[in-house]
Design an enzyme around this catalytic site. Structure first.
Site, mmCIF file in Angstrom:
data_model
loop_
_atom_site.group_PDB
_atom_site.id
_atom_site.type_symbol
_atom_site.label_atom_id
_atom_site.label_comp_id
_atom_site.label_asym_id
_atom_site.label_seq_id
_atom_site.Cartn_x
_atom_site.Cartn_y
_atom_site.Cartn_z
ATOM 1 N N LYS A 184 0.824 -1.209 0.000
ATOM 2 C CA LYS A 184 0.000 0.000 0.000
ATOM 3 C C LYS A 184 0.867 1.272 0.000
ATOM 4 O O LYS A 184 2.078 1.197 0.205
ATOM 5 C CB LYS A 184 -0.968 -0.033 1.192
ATOM 6 C CG LYS A 184 -1.913 -1.241 1.168
ATOM 7 C CD LYS A 184 -2.995 -1.112 0.105
ATOM 8 C CE LYS A 184 -3.606 -2.413 -0.354
ATOM 9 N NZ LYS A 184 -4.409 -3.156 0.586
HETATM 10 C C1 LIG Z 1 -5.477 -4.363 0.903
HETATM 11 C C2 LIG Z 1 -6.968 -4.200 0.921
HETATM 12 C C3 LIG Z 1 -7.750 -4.533 2.045
HETATM 13 C C4 LIG Z 1 -7.192 -5.267 3.221
HETATM 14 O O1 LIG Z 1 -6.127 -4.631 3.827
HETATM 15 P P1 LIG Z 1 -5.246 -5.415 4.896
HETATM 16 O O2 LIG Z 1 -4.561 -4.305 5.631
HETATM 17 O O3 LIG Z 1 -4.306 -6.282 4.151
HETATM 18 O O4 LIG Z 1 -6.165 -6.178 5.771
HETATM 19 C C5 LIG Z 1 -9.096 -4.233 2.023
HETATM 20 N N1 LIG Z 1 -9.675 -3.678 0.954
HETATM 21 C C6 LIG Z 1 -8.974 -3.373 -0.157
HETATM 22 C C7 LIG Z 1 -9.666 -2.728 -1.316
HETATM 23 C C8 LIG Z 1 -7.604 -3.650 -0.209
HETATM 24 O O5 LIG Z 1 -6.898 -3.382 -1.320
#
Ligand SMILES: *Cc1c(COP(=O)(O)O)cnc(C)c1O
Length: 382
Positions: A184
């Site tokens: 991210k």
């Molecule tokens: C990455 C992601 C999540 C989950 O995030 P985590 O921190 O890995 O639990 C949820 N929704 C979307 C759209 C994502 O890309």
């Protein structure tokens, strides 16, 4: 040919990030504590929210959002079928039912008209996903929520820096969840944040995230002296640690720098790839700030004999990693078996699922890396 493999979504970790984590390790307090508090304050301010609660992941955060709004069994929550599984799973973990909705084939954003069609007496909330960092039509979604008395939980996993009509997305309504997973825009290795302007909901989220202990129970071993706590809810172990928060804090100082780099890469890719059999991401909508989280391509399968998977494999053989964001949820066996969804239900999401792949697009990319990606795609697709 590249010497090293270009890993998709590898984070940019520099000396000061390492230094921040080491300082926390040396401090004697590595669990939830002052660094988490500091990170929450800075983050809330950046996204324009009054309150922020750090959690162990966005998935955990979304789960707590659903619970904190009192959504339980017999309730339905509207979720785009074009999203990561966590968006729907959080609803299921809370005991409710995710109801899928189609998206626009090019912006990949939830379709407000399809939301209207899927609302029933049991619908309690909508979870818009600001896909790749592109803000959804928030005015229209708010209007639907007002008409039907629904909550909105923003899945802001891609949208830390995004803005809609001059506002960040941390509070545009009830509650929002963010992700700091490795790929991210800002990472704490694993981690997430929930933001809201509602003090009561914020307090609930914090309490749910740490066993259901009364307020500030994390201080029970601090130098203030031991404090007794009470359990007021059968909570979860969803807290963030100071080790993670110290990485988050130092990454956070560079968030706009990272953003500018991705904005540059966005333009570069848009210019270089325009003559290939690809559908490129549309320009950001007026009066919005795109978060530039992912650079997603759709293979124009009418103009090439290759399939998406063949393109991905060829890139891999040229040492370039890719991602697929995503195969629509209704095409996965679990949701088909549990809720009776099937192929053909959401044509736009299926159009994307068949063609989509994401190329490396993090602040960690050098000009050489980006050139390699473009060169490889030209070689494969021309
Ligand atoms: C990455 C992601 C999540 C989950 O995030 P985590 O921190 O890995 O639990 C949820 N929704 C979307 C759209 C994502 O890309």
């Amino acid at each position: 040919m590249r010497k090293s493999y270009l890993i998709f979504g590898s984070p940019k970790i520099e000396e000061e990030d390492i230094e921040g984590v080491v300082q926390t390790l040396r401090s004697g307090w590595i669990g939830t504590g002052p660094k988490v508090n500091e990170f929450e304050k800075e983050f809330a301010e950046y996204v324009g929210a009054k309150y922020a609660a750090a959690v162990s992941s966005c998935t955990a955060g979304l789960h707590l959002c659903v619970l904190a709004l009192g959504i339980d069994k017999d309730s339905e929550v509207i979720v785009p079928t074009m999203t990561f599984a966590a968006t729907a799973n959080a609803v299921i973990h809370a005991g409710a039912r995710p109801v899928f909705v189609d998206v626009d084939p090019l912006t990949m954003l939830i379709d407000p008209d399809d939301i209207r069609r899927k609302i029933t007496k049991r619908t309690k909330a909508i979870i818009p996903v600001h896909f790749a960092g592109r803000p959804c039509n928030i005015d229209e979604i708010n209007k639907i929520a007002d008409e039907h008395n629904l909550y909105i939980i923003h899945d802001n996993a891609h949208a830390i820096e995004s803005e809609y009509k001059g506002m960040r997305l941390g509070t545009s309504r009830d509650i929002a969840a963010y992700s700091f997973y490795v790929t991210k825009n800002l990472t704490t290795a694993e981690g997430g944040m929930v933001t809201t302007n509602n003090q009561e909901i914020a307090a609930k989220i914090k309490m749910y995230a740490l066993h259901g202990l009364t307020k500030d129970a994390w201080k029970r071993f601090s130098d203030d002296g031991y404090k007794h706590y009470q359990i007021v809810y059968p909570g979860f172990k969803y807290n963030m640690t100071d080790i993670q928060a110290s990485l988050g804090l130092s990454q956070f100082r560079k968030i706009e720098k990272f953003y500018s780099r991705r904005a540059e890469l966005w333009q570069y890719y848009k210019n270089e790839l325009k003559d290939l059999p690809l559908l490129l991401p549309p320009d950001p909508e007026p009066d919005t700030r795109h978060g530039f989280h992912l650079f997603i391509l759709l293979l124009d399968i009418n103009k090439t004999s290759l399939t998406r998977d063949q393109v991905i494999n060829k890139l891999h053989n040229m040492k370039i990693g890719t991602g697929v964001h995503y195969i629509a949820l209704h095409l996965h066996p679990y949701y088909q078996q549990a809720y009776g969804y099937g192929s053909g239900d959401f044509p736009n999401a299926e159009f994307i699922s068949e063609r989509t792949f994401s190329i490396p697009f993090s602040a960690n990319l050098t000009d050489e890396d980006a050139k390699d990606v473009v060169g490889a795609l030209k070689l494969i697709l021309r």
